[in-house]
Design a protein around this motif. Structure first.
Motif, mmCIF file in Angstrom:
data_model
loop_
_atom_site.group_PDB
_atom_site.id
_atom_site.type_symbol
_atom_site.label_atom_id
_atom_site.label_comp_id
_atom_site.label_asym_id
_atom_site.label_seq_id
_atom_site.Cartn_x
_atom_site.Cartn_y
_atom_site.Cartn_z
ATOM 1 N N THR A 72 -14.620 15.248 -10.834
ATOM 2 C CA THR A 72 -12.606 14.411 -10.647
ATOM 3 C C THR A 72 -13.274 13.106 -10.216
ATOM 4 O OG1 THR A 72 -13.571 15.603 -8.061
ATOM 5 C CG2 THR A 72 -12.911 17.175 -9.368
ATOM 6 N N CYS A 73 -12.360 12.138 -10.072
ATOM 7 C CA CYS A 73 -12.129 11.250 -9.935
ATOM 8 C C CYS A 73 -10.951 10.907 -8.612
ATOM 9 C CB CYS A 73 -12.427 9.836 -10.747
ATOM 10 S SG CYS A 73 -12.317 8.394 -10.951
ATOM 11 N N ASP A 74 -11.517 10.432 -7.315
ATOM 12 C CA ASP A 74 -10.609 10.015 -6.356
ATOM 13 C C ASP A 74 -10.725 8.841 -6.548
ATOM 14 O OD1 ASP A 74 -10.743 12.685 -5.723
ATOM 15 O OD2 ASP A 74 -11.683 12.133 -4.653
ATOM 16 N N LEU A 75 -8.577 7.843 -7.367
ATOM 17 C CA LEU A 75 -8.864 6.485 -8.181
ATOM 18 C C LEU A 75 -7.606 5.962 -6.811
ATOM 19 C CD1 LEU A 75 -8.330 5.513 -11.699
ATOM 20 C CD2 LEU A 75 -7.120 5.074 -10.022
ATOM 21 N N LYS A 76 -7.778 4.470 -6.777
ATOM 22 C CA LYS A 76 -7.226 3.297 -6.155
ATOM 23 C C LYS A 76 -7.083 2.528 -6.624
ATOM 24 C CE LYS A 76 -5.762 2.064 -1.474
ATOM 25 N NZ LYS A 76 -4.648 0.801 -2.266
ATOM 26 N N LYS A 77 -5.940 2.085 -6.818
ATOM 27 C CA LYS A 77 -5.361 1.135 -7.663
ATOM 28 C C LYS A 77 -5.063 0.049 -6.881
ATOM 29 C CE LYS A 77 -1.448 0.498 -9.248
ATOM 30 N NZ LYS A 77 -0.015 1.194 -9.447
ATOM 31 N N THR A 78 -5.047 -1.032 -7.277
ATOM 32 C CA THR A 78 -4.817 -1.666 -5.941
ATOM 33 C C THR A 78 -4.294 -3.001 -6.571
ATOM 34 O OG1 THR A 78 -6.242 -1.378 -4.029
ATOM 35 C CG2 THR A 78 -4.673 -3.594 -3.861
ATOM 36 N N MET A 79 -3.078 -3.084 -6.374
ATOM 37 C CA MET A 79 -1.562 -4.455 -6.991
ATOM 38 C C MET A 79 -1.767 -6.070 -6.234
ATOM 39 S SD MET A 79 -1.000 -3.247 -9.883
ATOM 40 C CE MET A 79 0.514 -4.498 -10.249
ATOM 41 N N TYR A 80 -2.107 -6.606 -6.864
ATOM 42 C CA TYR A 80 -2.592 -8.314 -6.830
ATOM 43 C C TYR A 80 -1.072 -9.131 -6.783
ATOM 44 C CZ TYR A 80 -7.077 -8.140 -5.796
ATOM 45 O OH TYR A 80 -8.619 -7.547 -5.912
ATOM 46 N N PHE A 81 -0.728 -9.780 -6.650
ATOM 47 C CA PHE A 81 0.230 -10.793 -6.751
ATOM 48 C C PHE A 81 0.359 -12.398 -7.216
ATOM 49 C CE2 PHE A 81 1.815 -7.301 -3.586
ATOM 50 C CZ PHE A 81 2.795 -6.771 -3.806
ATOM 51 N N GLU A 82 0.728 -12.598 -7.313
ATOM 52 C CA GLU A 82 1.207 -14.086 -8.262
ATOM 53 C C GLU A 82 -0.463 -14.721 -8.638
ATOM 54 O OE1 GLU A 82 2.248 -17.363 -5.213
ATOM 55 O OE2 GLU A 82 3.600 -15.943 -4.266
ATOM 56 N N PRO A 83 -0.262 -13.776 -9.884
ATOM 57 C CA PRO A 83 1.115 -13.028 -11.017
ATOM 58 C C PRO A 83 0.265 -12.056 -10.868
ATOM 59 C CG PRO A 83 -1.007 -13.944 -12.121
ATOM 60 C CD PRO A 83 -1.251 -14.211 -11.204
ATOM 61 N N ARG A 84 1.737 -10.946 -10.397
ATOM 62 C CA ARG A 84 1.478 -9.329 -10.781
ATOM 63 C C ARG A 84 0.859 -8.885 -11.191
ATOM 64 N NH1 ARG A 84 2.246 -6.022 -6.401
ATOM 65 N NH2 ARG A 84 3.458 -4.141 -7.155
ATOM 66 N N ARG A 85 -0.288 -8.016 -10.766
ATOM 67 C CA ARG A 85 -1.246 -7.361 -11.956
ATOM 68 C C ARG A 85 -2.015 -6.269 -11.029
ATOM 69 N NH1 ARG A 85 -2.675 -11.577 -9.657
ATOM 70 N NH2 ARG A 85 -5.039 -12.367 -9.190
ATOM 71 N N ILE A 86 -3.002 -5.592 -12.272
ATOM 72 C CA ILE A 86 -4.059 -4.829 -11.506
ATOM 73 C C ILE A 86 -5.279 -5.617 -10.392
ATOM 74 C CG2 ILE A 86 -5.965 -3.032 -11.643
ATOM 75 C CD1 ILE A 86 -3.629 -1.743 -13.555
ATOM 76 N N GLY A 87 -5.560 -5.795 -9.901
ATOM 77 C CA GLY A 87 -6.022 -6.550 -9.373
ATOM 78 C C GLY A 87 -7.924 -5.381 -8.730
#
Length: 134
Positions: A72-87
């Protein structure tokens, strides 16, 4: 053609895989991105990393007979701002079998050389943790 994607209205987006007819749906987040009821396009993007890791390990280890069934993979995606994107994409890969040190090294090296990992922008932090049954 690989797929056809259609915006259906009411924040719903549907994609059809042309060769197979498989369908998946994503939704544009509502309420200032605080309510998460469905996969968003960026969730699918991040989740594709975990799927690519597993696919690459299975295909690359065929001659080595490494079984990752049940991983299994427990995954957490964090978004960044300015510009809005996956960080950042943080993944904890959990393997339910015991492996030799050589096999663990192969799994970890292969994971970081899967097609999606290698296609990600260098600005996206990719953090992988591997846990094995021992």
């Amino acid at each position: 053609m690989t797929s056809k994607t259609t915006y259906l209205g009411e924040h719903k987006i549907e994609s059809v895989h042309e060769p197979s007819g498989d369908v998946f749906t994503s939704y544009i987040p509502t309420n200032d991105f605080s309510i998460r009821e469905h996969f968003s396009p960026t969730d699918i993007f991040a989740t594709a990393l975990a799927q690519s890791v597993f696919a690459h390990i299975v295909v690359s280890s065929k001659d080595r007979h490494i079984d990752i069934t049940g991983a299994t993979c427990d995954l957490k995606k964090t978004m960044y701002f300015e510009p809005r994107r996956i960080g950042e994409i943080f993944c904890v890969f959990k393997f339910p079998h015991s492996y030799s040190q050589e096999e663990k090294g192969f799994i970890e090296s292969t994971a970081k050389n899967c097609p999606v990992y290698l296609s990600l922008n260098d600005d996206i932090k990719k953090i992988f943790i591997f846990e094995y049954k021992d």
